[in-house]
Each structure stands twice: as C-alpha cells, then as structure tokens.
Scaffold this motif. Sequence first.
Motif, PDB file in Angstrom:
ATOM      1  N   GLU A   3       0.821  -1.211   0.000  1.00 46.14           N
ATOM      2  CA  GLU A   3       0.000   0.000   0.000  1.00 46.14           C
ATOM      3  C   GLU A   3       0.858   1.266   0.000  1.00 46.14           C
ATOM      4  O   GLU A   3       0.557   2.226  -0.700  1.00 46.14           O
ATOM      5  N   ARG A   4       1.923   1.264   0.765  1.00 47.16           N
ATOM      6  CA  ARG A   4       2.790   2.454   0.828  1.00 47.16           C
ATOM      7  C   ARG A   4       3.444   2.734  -0.516  1.00 47.16           C
ATOM      8  O   ARG A   4       3.567   3.888  -0.932  1.00 47.16           O
ATOM      9  N   LEU A   5       3.872   1.698  -1.230  1.00 48.66           N
ATOM     10  CA  LEU A   5       4.485   1.875  -2.536  1.00 48.66           C
ATOM     11  C   LEU A   5       3.461   2.397  -3.542  1.00 48.66           C
ATOM     12  O   LEU A   5       3.760   3.287  -4.346  1.00 48.66           O
ATOM     13  N   ARG A   6       2.245   1.846  -3.489  1.00 49.39           N
ATOM     14  CA  ARG A   6       1.189   2.299  -4.401  1.00 49.39           C
ATOM     15  C   ARG A   6       0.869   3.769  -4.162  1.00 49.39           C
ATOM     16  O   ARG A   6       0.708   4.549  -5.099  1.00 49.39           O
ATOM     17  N   LYS A   7       0.829   4.195  -2.910  1.00 47.51           N
ATOM     18  CA  LYS A   7       0.550   5.597  -2.606  1.00 47.51           C
ATOM     19  C   LYS A   7       1.697   6.503  -3.029  1.00 47.51           C
ATOM     20  O   LYS A   7       1.474   7.607  -3.517  1.00 47.51           O
ATOM     21  N   PHE A   8       2.930   6.041  -2.883  1.00 46.44           N
ATOM     22  CA  PHE A   8       4.076   6.837  -3.314  1.00 46.44           C
ATOM     23  C   PHE A   8       4.079   7.000  -4.830  1.00 46.44           C
ATOM     24  O   PHE A   8       4.258   8.108  -5.342  1.00 46.44           O
ATOM     25  N   ILE A   9       3.871   5.899  -5.542  1.00 50.82           N
ATOM     26  CA  ILE A   9       3.823   5.970  -7.012  1.00 50.82           C
ATOM     27  C   ILE A   9       2.671   6.865  -7.457  1.00 50.82           C
ATOM     28  O   ILE A   9       2.831   7.699  -8.356  1.00 50.82           O
ATOM     29  N   GLY A  10       1.521   6.738  -6.835  1.00 51.11           N
ATOM     30  CA  GLY A  10       0.378   7.572  -7.178  1.00 51.11           C
ATOM     31  C   GLY A  10       0.647   9.042  -6.941  1.00 51.11           C
ATOM     32  O   GLY A  10       0.268   9.894  -7.744  1.00 51.11           O
ATOM     33  N   MET A  11       1.328   9.358  -5.851  1.00 54.63           N
ATOM     34  CA  MET A  11       1.650  10.748  -5.548  1.00 54.63           C
ATOM     35  C   MET A  11       2.597  11.338  -6.588  1.00 54.63           C
ATOM     36  O   MET A  11       2.396  12.448  -7.061  1.00 54.63           O
ATOM     37  N   VAL A  12       3.610  10.570  -6.976  1.00 58.45           N
ATOM     38  CA  VAL A  12       4.560  11.041  -7.983  1.00 58.45           C
ATOM     39  C   VAL A  12       3.857  11.231  -9.321  1.00 58.45           C
ATOM     40  O   VAL A  12       4.044  12.255  -9.993  1.00 58.45           O
ATOM     41  N   VAL A  13       3.020  10.280  -9.706  1.00 56.80           N
ATOM     42  CA  VAL A  13       2.281  10.387 -10.979  1.00 56.80           C
ATOM     43  C   VAL A  13       1.320  11.568 -10.939  1.00 56.80           C
ATOM     44  O   VAL A  13       1.195  12.310 -11.913  1.00 56.80           O
ATOM     45  N   LEU A  14       0.647  11.771  -9.823  1.00 50.71           N
ATOM     46  CA  LEU A  14      -0.310  12.868  -9.695  1.00 50.71           C
ATOM     47  C   LEU A  14       0.381  14.228  -9.796  1.00 50.71           C
ATOM     48  O   LEU A  14      -0.091  15.114 -10.522  1.00 50.71           O
ATOM     49  N   VAL A  15       1.489  14.398  -9.118  1.00 56.51           N
ATOM     50  CA  VAL A  15       2.220  15.672  -9.187  1.00 56.51           C
ATOM     51  C   VAL A  15       2.739  15.909 -10.612  1.00 56.51           C
ATOM     52  O   VAL A  15       2.606  17.011 -11.148  1.00 56.51           O
ATOM     53  N   ALA A  16       3.305  14.873 -11.225  1.00 58.63           N
ATOM     54  CA  ALA A  16       3.803  15.013 -12.593  1.00 58.63           C
ATOM     55  C   ALA A  16       2.657  15.334 -13.555  1.00 58.63           C
ATOM     56  O   ALA A  16       2.799  16.191 -14.439  1.00 58.63           O
ATOM     57  N   PHE A  17       1.524  14.671 -13.379  1.00 54.91           N
ATOM     58  CA  PHE A  17       0.376  14.916 -14.247  1.00 54.91           C
ATOM     59  C   PHE A  17      -0.117  16.359 -14.132  1.00 54.91           C
ATOM     60  O   PHE A  17      -0.377  17.014 -15.148  1.00 54.91           O
ATOM     61  N   VAL A  18      -0.236  16.866 -12.917  1.00 54.56           N
ATOM     62  CA  VAL A  18      -0.735  18.231 -12.727  1.00 54.56           C
ATOM     63  C   VAL A  18       0.229  19.246 -13.342  1.00 54.56           C
ATOM     64  O   VAL A  18      -0.203  20.204 -13.986  1.00 54.56           O
ATOM     65  N   ILE A  19       1.521  19.043 -13.183  1.00 55.73           N
ATOM     66  CA  ILE A  19       2.504  19.963 -13.760  1.00 55.73           C
ATOM     67  C   ILE A  19       2.438  19.933 -15.282  1.00 55.73           C
ATOM     68  O   ILE A  19       2.376  20.984 -15.937  1.00 55.73           O
ATOM     69  N   ILE A  20       2.430  18.743 -15.863  1.00 56.74           N
ATOM     70  CA  ILE A  20       2.366  18.625 -17.327  1.00 56.74           C
ATOM     71  C   ILE A  20       1.044  19.169 -17.851  1.00 56.74           C
ATOM     72  O   ILE A  20       1.010  19.875 -18.865  1.00 56.74           O
ATOM     73  N   TYR A  21      -0.053  18.873 -17.172  1.00 61.55           N
ATOM     74  CA  TYR A  21      -1.365  19.366 -17.600  1.00 61.55           C
ATOM     75  C   TYR A  21      -1.399  20.896 -17.591  1.00 61.55           C
ATOM     76  O   TYR A  21      -1.883  21.516 -18.538  1.00 61.55           O
TER      77      TYR A  21
END
Length: 68
Positions: A3-21
């Motif tokens: 669960e911790r790894l999934r949340k970390f990956i999700g956080m990194v993807v979410l931040v990258a997505f918002v910046i690129i968007y």
Amino acid sequence: MPERLRKFIGMVVLVAFVIIYALVVVTIPIQNVPGALMWLAYATAGLLWVLPAGLIIAWMQKPRPPRT
C-alpha cells in the motif's frame, strides 16, 4: 503491491500529471477569442484535470486484496 508503494507511485504520478497538464493548458493559443469564451475555456480546463486525478487517487486508495 504494498500500500505504501502504491501511494508513493500515485503521488509522484499525480504531481507530474498536474505539472504537465498545467503546462499544456497554458500553451493553448486562445488569446484572440472573446473574453467570455476565453474565460469558459480556462474554467473548463481548470476543472477537467479533476477526472484523471480522481482515478489516480482511487487507484491509490484501493484496498489490498486479501491473501489466500
């Protein structure tokens, strides 16, 4: 996946997505349109990022399957 790894990956993807968007939305050339239409375009783009972000967050919060 833990669960911790999934949340970390999700956080990194979410931040990258918002910046690129945000960078993509800023580059859309809508300066030569009437003010109300420009406002509508930016308001729509400002709300549209919520849908994919919600899917990422739902994936992050997905419960771990029980071990059998």
